[in-house]
Design a protein around this motif. Structure first.
Motif, short mmCIF file in Angstrom:
data_model
loop_
_atom_site.label_atom_id
_atom_site.label_comp_id
_atom_site.label_asym_id
_atom_site.label_seq_id
_atom_site.Cartn_x
_atom_site.Cartn_y
_atom_site.Cartn_z
N SER A 3 9.65 172.16 27.12
CA SER A 3 8.22 172.13 27.44
C SER A 3 7.96 171.23 28.62
O SER A 3 7.14 171.54 29.48
CB SER A 3 7.40 171.66 26.23
OG SER A 3 7.51 172.57 25.18
N ASP A 31 3.07 182.47 24.02
CA ASP A 31 3.44 182.21 25.40
C ASP A 31 4.87 182.67 25.67
O ASP A 31 5.16 183.28 26.69
CB ASP A 31 3.29 180.72 25.70
CG ASP A 31 3.36 180.39 27.17
OD1 ASP A 31 2.93 181.24 27.98
OD2 ASP A 31 3.83 179.30 27.52
N THR A 32 5.75 182.40 24.73
CA THR A 32 7.15 182.79 24.87
C THR A 32 7.28 184.31 24.89
O THR A 32 8.00 184.88 25.72
CB THR A 32 8.00 182.21 23.72
OG1 THR A 32 7.87 180.79 23.73
CG2 THR A 32 9.45 182.59 23.85
N VAL A 57 2.61 178.61 21.31
CA VAL A 57 3.91 178.57 21.97
C VAL A 57 4.64 179.89 21.79
O VAL A 57 5.24 180.43 22.72
CB VAL A 57 4.76 177.39 21.44
CG1 VAL A 57 6.19 177.48 21.94
CG2 VAL A 57 4.13 176.07 21.85
N ASP A 58 4.57 180.44 20.57
CA ASP A 58 5.21 181.73 20.31
C ASP A 58 4.60 182.84 21.16
O ASP A 58 5.31 183.67 21.72
CB ASP A 58 5.10 182.11 18.82
CG ASP A 58 6.02 181.29 17.94
OD1 ASP A 58 6.99 180.70 18.47
OD2 ASP A 58 5.77 181.24 16.72
N TYR A 85 6.30 173.01 31.83
CA TYR A 85 4.95 172.66 32.25
C TYR A 85 4.93 171.49 33.24
O TYR A 85 3.89 170.95 33.55
CB TYR A 85 4.09 172.33 31.02
CG TYR A 85 3.94 173.53 30.12
CD1 TYR A 85 3.15 174.60 30.49
CD2 TYR A 85 4.61 173.60 28.91
CE1 TYR A 85 3.01 175.71 29.69
CE2 TYR A 85 4.49 174.71 28.10
CZ TYR A 85 3.69 175.76 28.48
OH TYR A 85 3.56 176.86 27.68
#
Length: 86
Positions: free
Chosen positions: A5, A41-42, A38-39, A9
């Protein structure tokens, strides 16, 4: 996950953060909403990296080029209307 991360970022790396993570070990609780973000985004990044995603990016680029070209033609014609040189 934290190091990824920071890289992704472009967050500044902090020795204090690293020490806290090491001390916490597996006792780190992450809110479910954050995990979901996060999931998502992934998944979105994986779709963009796929061949289909690359094709869609190319189609989007074509649309952007067409729109930019049309905007330039429109600006040129408006400028010609307003600026008359003898």
């Amino acid at each position: 996950m934290e190091r990824d991360s920071e890289d992704k970022y472009r967050l500044p790396k902090s020795e204090q953060d690293a020490n806290l993570m090491e001390l916490a070990g597996d006792d780190i609780d992450v809110p479910k909403e954050l995990l979901k973000m996060v999931d998502e985004d992934t998944t979105e990044e994986e779709e963009k990296d796929s061949i289909l995603g690359q094709i869609q990016n190319l189609q989007n680029m074509d649309q952007i080029k067409e729109k930019a070209s049309a905007t330039m033609v429109e600006m040129k014609s408006k400028a010609e209307e307003k600026c008359c040189v003898m």
